[in-house]
Write a protein that holds these residues in place. Structure first.
Motif, PDB file in Angstrom:
ATOM      1  N   LEU A   2     -26.346  -7.482  14.697  1.00  0.00           N
ATOM      2  CA  LEU A   2     -27.324  -6.778  13.826  1.00  0.00           C
ATOM      3  C   LEU A   2     -28.224  -7.620  12.970  1.00  0.00           C
ATOM      4  O   LEU A   2     -29.397  -7.400  12.915  1.00  0.00           O
ATOM      5  N   LEU A   3     -27.848  -9.107  12.597  1.00  0.00           N
ATOM      6  CA  LEU A   3     -28.617  -9.872  12.115  1.00  0.00           C
ATOM      7  C   LEU A   3     -29.693 -10.377  12.736  1.00  0.00           C
ATOM      8  O   LEU A   3     -30.758 -10.497  12.623  1.00  0.00           O
ATOM      9  N   ALA A   4     -29.124 -10.212  14.313  1.00  0.00           N
ATOM     10  CA  ALA A   4     -30.473 -10.849  15.388  1.00  0.00           C
ATOM     11  C   ALA A   4     -31.433  -9.908  15.256  1.00  0.00           C
ATOM     12  O   ALA A   4     -32.374 -10.092  15.853  1.00  0.00           O
ATOM     13  N   GLU A   5     -30.911  -8.492  15.270  1.00  0.00           N
ATOM     14  CA  GLU A   5     -31.952  -7.345  15.522  1.00  0.00           C
ATOM     15  C   GLU A   5     -32.923  -7.703  14.350  1.00  0.00           C
ATOM     16  O   GLU A   5     -34.221  -7.492  14.370  1.00  0.00           O
ATOM     17  N   ALA A   6     -32.427  -7.926  12.927  1.00  0.00           N
ATOM     18  CA  ALA A   6     -33.452  -8.110  12.096  1.00  0.00           C
ATOM     19  C   ALA A   6     -34.113  -9.217  12.125  1.00  0.00           C
ATOM     20  O   ALA A   6     -35.439  -9.140  11.745  1.00  0.00           O
ATOM     21  N   ALA A   7     -33.686 -10.406  12.568  1.00  0.00           N
ATOM     22  CA  ALA A   7     -34.359 -11.601  12.885  1.00  0.00           C
ATOM     23  C   ALA A   7     -35.766 -11.245  13.946  1.00  0.00           C
ATOM     24  O   ALA A   7     -36.713 -12.088  13.858  1.00  0.00           O
ATOM     25  N   GLN A   8     -35.676 -10.240  14.729  1.00  0.00           N
ATOM     26  CA  GLN A   8     -36.600  -9.931  15.792  1.00  0.00           C
ATOM     27  C   GLN A   8     -37.810  -9.140  14.684  1.00  0.00           C
ATOM     28  O   GLN A   8     -39.185  -9.058  15.121  1.00  0.00           O
ATOM     29  N   ALA A   9     -37.359  -8.247  13.812  1.00  0.00           N
ATOM     30  CA  ALA A   9     -38.261  -7.446  12.856  1.00  0.00           C
ATOM     31  C   ALA A   9     -39.117  -8.311  11.953  1.00  0.00           C
ATOM     32  O   ALA A   9     -39.962  -8.042  11.689  1.00  0.00           O
ATOM     33  N   ALA A  10     -38.227  -9.412  11.575  1.00  0.00           N
ATOM     34  CA  ALA A  10     -39.179 -10.175  10.345  1.00  0.00           C
ATOM     35  C   ALA A  10     -38.723 -11.541  10.424  1.00  0.00           C
ATOM     36  O   ALA A  10     -37.693 -11.927  11.104  1.00  0.00           O
ATOM     37  N   THR A  11     -39.494 -12.402   9.642  1.00  0.00           N
ATOM     38  CA  THR A  11     -39.098 -13.614   9.886  1.00  0.00           C
ATOM     39  C   THR A  11     -37.988 -14.269   8.646  1.00  0.00           C
ATOM     40  O   THR A  11     -38.099 -13.901   7.546  1.00  0.00           O
ATOM     41  N   GLY A  12     -36.930 -14.722   9.255  1.00  0.00           N
ATOM     42  CA  GLY A  12     -35.721 -15.059   8.608  1.00  0.00           C
ATOM     43  C   GLY A  12     -35.514 -16.369   8.675  1.00  0.00           C
ATOM     44  O   GLY A  12     -35.537 -17.131   9.581  1.00  0.00           O
ATOM     45  N   VAL A  13     -35.361 -16.904   7.332  1.00  0.00           N
ATOM     46  CA  VAL A  13     -35.092 -18.451   7.470  1.00  0.00           C
ATOM     47  C   VAL A  13     -33.477 -18.701   7.263  1.00  0.00           C
ATOM     48  O   VAL A  13     -32.997 -18.162   6.514  1.00  0.00           O
ATOM     49  N   PRO A  14     -33.075 -19.668   8.244  1.00  0.00           N
ATOM     50  CA  PRO A  14     -31.940 -20.000   7.991  1.00  0.00           C
ATOM     51  C   PRO A  14     -31.486 -20.601   6.940  1.00  0.00           C
ATOM     52  O   PRO A  14     -31.957 -21.103   6.201  1.00  0.00           O
ATOM     53  N   ALA A  15     -30.078 -20.022   6.260  1.00  0.00           N
ATOM     54  CA  ALA A  15     -29.736 -20.598   5.101  1.00  0.00           C
ATOM     55  C   ALA A  15     -29.213 -22.022   5.171  1.00  0.00           C
ATOM     56  O   ALA A  15     -27.902 -21.924   4.992  1.00  0.00           O
ATOM     57  N   ARG A  16     -29.757 -22.925   5.832  1.00  0.00           N
ATOM     58  CA  ARG A  16     -29.228 -24.326   5.675  1.00  0.00           C
ATOM     59  C   ARG A  16     -30.153 -25.257   5.181  1.00  0.00           C
ATOM     60  O   ARG A  16     -31.285 -24.883   4.918  1.00  0.00           O
ATOM     61  N   GLY A  17     -29.900 -26.523   5.103  1.00  0.00           N
ATOM     62  CA  GLY A  17     -30.689 -27.458   4.558  1.00  0.00           C
ATOM     63  C   GLY A  17     -31.007 -27.277   3.118  1.00  0.00           C
ATOM     64  O   GLY A  17     -30.241 -26.571   2.450  1.00  0.00           O
ATOM     65  N   GLU A  18     -32.052 -27.672   2.631  1.00  0.00           N
ATOM     66  CA  GLU A  18     -32.372 -27.623   1.179  1.00  0.00           C
ATOM     67  C   GLU A  18     -32.715 -26.288   0.781  1.00  0.00           C
ATOM     68  O   GLU A  18     -32.307 -25.693  -0.254  1.00  0.00           O
ATOM     69  N   ARG A  19     -33.522 -25.583   1.608  1.00  0.00           N
ATOM     70  CA  ARG A  19     -34.184 -24.302   1.195  1.00  0.00           C
ATOM     71  C   ARG A  19     -32.853 -23.456   1.120  1.00  0.00           C
ATOM     72  O   ARG A  19     -32.543 -22.485   0.305  1.00  0.00           O
ATOM     73  N   GLY A  20     -31.955 -23.652   2.432  1.00  0.00           N
ATOM     74  CA  GLY A  20     -30.897 -22.584   2.540  1.00  0.00           C
ATOM     75  C   GLY A  20     -29.755 -22.944   1.265  1.00  0.00           C
ATOM     76  O   GLY A  20     -29.199 -21.992   0.883  1.00  0.00           O
ATOM     77  N   GLY A  21     -29.817 -24.361   1.040  1.00  0.00           N
ATOM     78  CA  GLY A  21     -28.781 -24.572  -0.060  1.00  0.00           C
ATOM     79  C   GLY A  21     -28.996 -24.142  -1.265  1.00  0.00           C
ATOM     80  O   GLY A  21     -28.348 -23.575  -2.042  1.00  0.00           O
ATOM     81  N   ALA A  22     -30.269 -23.872  -1.535  1.00  0.00           N
ATOM     82  CA  ALA A  22     -30.840 -23.541  -2.843  1.00  0.00           C
ATOM     83  C   ALA A  22     -30.673 -21.814  -3.001  1.00  0.00           C
ATOM     84  O   ALA A  22     -30.210 -21.268  -3.877  1.00  0.00           O
ATOM     85  N   ALA A  23     -30.682 -21.221  -1.572  1.00  0.00           N
ATOM     86  CA  ALA A  23     -30.389 -19.937  -1.602  1.00  0.00           C
ATOM     87  C   ALA A  23     -29.165 -19.577  -1.846  1.00  0.00           C
ATOM     88  O   ALA A  23     -28.674 -18.610  -2.718  1.00  0.00           O
ATOM     89  N   LEU A  24     -28.269 -20.097  -1.089  1.00  0.00           N
ATOM     90  CA  LEU A  24     -26.850 -20.102  -1.480  1.00  0.00           C
ATOM     91  C   LEU A  24     -26.437 -20.418  -2.718  1.00  0.00           C
ATOM     92  O   LEU A  24     -25.748 -19.689  -3.381  1.00  0.00           O
ATOM     93  N   GLY A  25     -26.989 -21.213  -3.449  1.00  0.00           N
ATOM     94  CA  GLY A  25     -26.694 -21.703  -4.608  1.00  0.00           C
ATOM     95  C   GLY A  25     -26.996 -20.391  -5.746  1.00  0.00           C
ATOM     96  O   GLY A  25     -26.162 -20.472  -6.626  1.00  0.00           O
ATOM     97  N   GLN A  26     -27.966 -19.729  -5.454  1.00  0.00           N
ATOM     98  CA  GLN A  26     -28.428 -18.926  -6.247  1.00  0.00           C
ATOM     99  C   GLN A  26     -27.519 -17.835  -6.219  1.00  0.00           C
ATOM    100  O   GLN A  26     -27.248 -17.029  -7.291  1.00  0.00           O
ATOM    101  N   ALA A  27     -27.138 -17.321  -4.859  1.00  0.00           N
ATOM    102  CA  ALA A  27     -26.222 -16.452  -4.541  1.00  0.00           C
ATOM    103  C   ALA A  27     -24.898 -16.527  -5.289  1.00  0.00           C
ATOM    104  O   ALA A  27     -24.480 -15.698  -6.027  1.00  0.00           O
TER     105      ALA A  27
END
Lengths: 373, 316, 281
Positions: free
Chosen positions: A181-206
């Motif tokens: 399902l997530l792969a389908e979402a990635a086709q419809a909109a730009t999804g940034v993988p939650a890794r690296g600095e950007r991802g870490g920040a998001a995961l930290g916020q969650a």
């Protein structure tokens, strides 16, 4: 798609539209004081600001009225029953709270037990329904999932867990279906993988939001120390015989609000209806609060008064279900019964009363108790 | 309201200490904001928990009959009339009942407050005279009491209790100020098809939980018609005819006895405007029979008496 | 059990039926499956029950009175108490009905191999004990068990069920068959006295024994102390419960006694198990 993706909040309607290809998509919508799952309409958009739906989403897998069998009442086929075919409708529920998802996981174990006890209607609907949850960042006063083996960001029962981070939404896959399902979402909109600095920040916020939500519940006067521990230690006879029940039951109206709004209540009645040349066998939600629920045709009723019925509900949630499900409480802490009971009978208080009474009740005289401290 | 709560506690503690009653049925603080809970106090110490706020909704007469013993009940106008009802209908003896009369200034509608908050969680409500202050984590708003009062309290015709063994406060103006018959125009102006459409639309969200029945002090049959299986009077499914039949039959059972207390509407989890039915029942009883339910212990109920010049029009 | 849909009954026909008592409150139905394959695959144990289904009326859980050793026909003794049972009483031979099952756990007879079996029955609760007795006395099974005692009582002779079966047991030397009525009556050739009294006279030894007990509450209340006085343990005594049922497979949540569903974990429970459950039945 194995890892979580970060999307812009503004892309969510587009993702829902994409998920809607071949599926009916439902989202929570609020009107006045009521919130309910409704068919997603891109023109109406959606809001991620809601508490929880007034009724639980269990009706998507366990409709209030469901036809099981059909039969003719006349002719050579009279009395021959046929299974009611289920439609092929695929569905997706977006915005399911972790408590309700945990309830689905619990009900999976009730409706699909073993070879002899498998409900094909539940099983089929479950298979055809995808669940995308929305993590709770601001629990309600009446929420207590953390005391019921749950949590505001728990994933049990979900295919994907979404977390609202303000401008962004984090989508975390839980199951294989969720990954697809997530792969389908990635086709419809730009999804940034939650890794690296950007991802870490998001995961930290969650993570911060999760801890904040748990802290809110921990601050509630009802949650700290709320546990099934003493109730699970004592025998069911002892808990059943506690002196607390008449007082708890005396202001109960014995209606069905708690059972019908509850995400884990699953009791149902089976009835036959006929009209002219045809008929059907149909099941409807039923409630242990009703006198008729256990009434024998002979007139005998093992639960003749309100006290026995009220006791049954709490025993089922906090004693019988945990005994049968390896310790899992029968309640997920969604708080609906607390909010909606016309007499404001508070299940958290009842559990606390059961807990305290179990700590001090003397050993059962008839049989040796498991452990009395 | 604070003065009310104080007086109720005083009276209750005295009645219990003097052993004039076995229990006092009233309210104590709810476990969630904007709620008060029915509560049975059996000792003077427990009576200290009794309170009275604008959220004392529901109808205590519903519980009174089942408690047994000598009972004191905190009762506003509508509740006192329903207490008359259960005494007349032999569910409770007058000598076992002590009415703690509470002249009512109208109760508040939590749903109206929630709707006005647009999703912001309410943590508390303060009532001071004609002002209602609603607080949340990061806000505070003030409303006029009339803005958030329950609908049936706005149109109440009998705010002072009709029975009184103890009195909590001086009598208040008898009516709520609203025009109860205006509500009936909702029905009166419509043709039958339109009425049926409104009726159907009103109960579209019904989940057959029977909270309306179980909150109602009139519904005290030993076996409700809904629970009969031989014969079974109506289906139990969510099919529209079954849902409507339930409400229609219950309305007819309540006709002539209903005080429009609104307990049904407060209890309904789906927020159904039950009063569209109850207000019509109440109005029809007044209009057709010149009768208002249970205003005194002596008055005979309208539908229990036949007189040759009764109107031929039926409750419609 | 229908594998695809456990709510779907197997079609069956009424072969014949007779009223068991003069007041016609009890009727024994002989039922045959319409499909021989279903009949062959319907494997059941004494003590199990089935939901008898009448499309348009509903279902009723009835204990299976026949033994699997008696062929593919099923016997059900139905007491007329409500809507569905009245309709079952009104069926004519050849009429269609549905059978959903077999349901429940049945008596643990295989586990009791080698033991003496005491069966205590009162009134029309004898139905599934008929199944147990016929099964036990079948040549394939009899030799696996020790002494077999059958104690059965009713208020009066015409209220005793299945005389065609137990009269045959009277003459056998491999079963101690004691049938009794409450009060003396002209023409009665067997015992007189309440069932607990007869049980006391029999005084079955507890060593290496097990008991199956089914009857009205009064009979149970006075029989259990007799067992206790003779040194029987609760694990040795088995009883069958009834409750209002709908699904019959432990899902609809209605027939529970404590954490056990009568339809699935029962209806047979040992006294030891019942002693651990709340007495809400």
């Amino acid at each position: 798609m194995d890892e979580a993706l970060i999307f812009s909040r503004l892309d969510v309607p587009r993702i829902l539209t994409a998920w809607g290809a071949g599926r009916a998509v439902y989202i929570p919508e609020t009107a006045g004081a009521q919130t309910a799952f409704a068919l997603f309409n891109p023109e109406r958009g959606l809001s991620l600001h809601f508490g929880n739906t007034t009724l639980s989403p269990k009706s998507f897998l366990f409709p209030q009225t469901e036809c099981l069998l059909r039969f003719a009442t006349r002719g050579p086929e009279a009395g021959l029953c046929q299974t009611e075919p289920l439609g092929a409708q695929k569905r997706l529920l977006f915005g399911v709270r972790p408590c309700d998802a945990a309830a689905f996981a619990l009900l999976d174990r009730v409706f699909v037990q073993d070879d002899r006890s498998t409900d094909p209607f539940w099983a089929l609907r479950r298979e055809r329904t995808l669940l995308v949850g929305l993590a709770c960042n601001s629990p309600d006063e009446t929420c207590f999932c953390t005391a019921m083996d749950g949590g505001p960001h728990n994933t049990a029962g979900l295919d994907i867990l979404a977390c609202d981070l303000g401008d962004e939404v984090l989508l975390r896959p839980v199951t294989d279906r969720g990954r697809a399902l997530l792969a389908e979402a990635a086709q419809a909109a730009t999804g940034v993988p939650a890794r690296g600095e950007r991802g870490g920040a998001a995961l930290g916020q969650a993570e911060t939001r999760r801890m904040g939500a748990e802290a809110v519940m921990a601050r509630s006067p009802f949650v700290p120390g709320l546990t099934l521990e003493a109730v699970s230690r004592r025998s069911q006879r002892t808990v059943h015989a506690l002196g607390i029940w008449p007082r708890i039951a005396e202001t109960c109206l014995n209606c069905g609000v708690c059972t019908f709004t509850c995400p884990t209540c699953h009791c149902f009645d089976i009835q036959d209806e006929t009209k002219g040349g045809s008929g059907r066998r149909v099941r409807n939600w039923d409630t242990c609060m009703s006198w008729l629920f256990t009434a024998h045709a002979s007139g005998h009723n093992p639960r003749p008064t309100k006290v026995e019925r009220v006791r049954q509900r709490f025993m089922h949630k906090f004693k019988y279900m945990p005994m049968n499900l390896g310790g899992r409480p029968g309640c997920v802490g969604c708080g609906r019964c607390v909010r909606q009971c016309p007499a404001n009978i508070d299940i958290r208080e009842v559990l606390r009363a059961m807990d305290m009474a179990c700590r001090i009740a003397p050993p059962s005289s008839l049989i040796p108790d498991e452990a009395v401290s | 309201m604070n003065a009310y709560a104080r007086r109720i506690r005083e009276i209750a503690q005295r009645l219990l200490a003097e052993k004039r009653v076995d229990a006092v049925l009233g309210y104590r603080a709810g476990t969630v904001p904007m709620r008060a809970r029915p509560f049975v106090a059996r000792t003077p110490a427990e009576a200290g928990e009794l309170t009275w706020t604008g959220f004392c909704v529901g109808n205590l007469a519903r519980l009174a009959a089942g408690l047994g013993g000598r009972l004191a009940v905190c009762a506003q106008g509508c509740v006192s009339r329903n207490l008359v009802g259960i005494v007349r209908e032999n569910r409770l003896r007058r000598e076992d009942l002590t009415v703690i009369a509470v002249p009512c200034l109208g109760m508040l509608d939590a749903r109206k407050i929630v709707t006005r908050m647009s999703g912001r969680a309410v943590t508390g409500v303060r009532e001071e005279g004609d002002e209602v202050t609603v607080t949340g984590a990061d806000f505070e708003e003030v409303f006029g009491r009339g803005d958030v009062k329950r609908d049936n309290c706005l149109t109440c015709l009998h705010r002072n209790p009709v029975l009184a063994d103890e009195v909590v406060a001086d009598p208040v103006p008898e009516t709520g100020g609203g025009d109860i018959d205006k509500l009936i125009e909702l029905w009166e102006r419509k043709k039958p098809e339109a009425r049926f459409e409104l009726f159907t639309r009103t109960f579209r969200d019904c989940i057959r939980c029977y909270a309306c029945r179980d909150a109602c002090p009139l519904c005290h049959c030993a076996t409700c018609f809904v629970n009969r299986s031989n014969p079974q009077w109506l289906g139990k499914t969510q099919d529209e005819p079954d849902v409507l039949t339930y409400h229609l039959l219950r309305a007819f059972h309540c006709a002539g006895r209903c005080t429009d207390c609104g307990a049904c509407e407060s209890a309904c989890p789906a927020g159904i405007p039950m009063r569209r039915l109850t207000s019509k029942l109440e109005s029809d009883a007044r209009r057709l029979f010149g009768h208002e339910a249970f205003l005194s212990l002596d008055a005979k109920p309208a539908l229990a008496v036949f007189s040759p010049d009764d109107p031929d029009e039926v409750f419609s | 059990m229908n594998a695809a849909n456990p709510y779907l009954p197997f079609p069956a026909r009424l072969v014949e039926a007779c009223f068991d008592t003069p007041d016609k409150s009890l009727r024994t139905l002989r039922v045959a499956f319409e499909d021989p394959e279903t009949a062959a695959r319907f494997v059941y144990r004494p003590g199990q029950f089935a939901e008898l289904s009448l499309a348009g009326k509903g279902e009723s859980p009835i204990g299976i009175a026949s033994s699997p050793t008696e062929g593919t026909h099923l016997l059900f003794t139905v007491s007329r108490v409500g809507l569905v049972t009245s309709a079952l009483h009104a069926l004519s031979p050849g009429d269609r009905l549905g059978v959903r099952g077999p349901l429940g756990n049945g008596y643990p007879l295989p586990d009791l191999a080698g033991k003496n079996i005491v069966i205590v029955a009162g009134g029309y609760a004898v139905t599934t004990l008929r199944s147990a007795m016929v099964w036990l006395l079948d040549p394939a099974n009899r030799k696996k068990y020790g002494l077999i005692t059958f104690i059965y009582g009713a208020r009066s002779p015409e209220l005793l069920l299945y005389p065609d079966v137990w009269r045959g047991w009277m003459g056998r030397d491999d079963v101690d068959c004691r049938v009794t009525i409450d009060n003396a009556c002209q023409g009665w050739d067997c015992l007189v006295g309440f069932v607990p009294r007869v049980l006391k006279d029999v005084a079955p030894a507890s060593e290496g024994s097990a008991a199956l007990v089914c009857g009205p509450p009064a009979m149970i209340r006075f029989s259990l102390p007799v067992f206790e006085d003779l040194g029987w343990q609760p694990e040795q005594i088995f009883m069958s419960l009834e409750n209002r049922m709908k699904c019959g497979i432990g899902i609809c949540g209605r027939c529970n006694v404590g954490n056990r569903y009568v339809c699935k974990h029962g209806p047979v429970f040992s006294k030891a198990e019942l002693d651990r459950l709340p007495a809400e039945y």
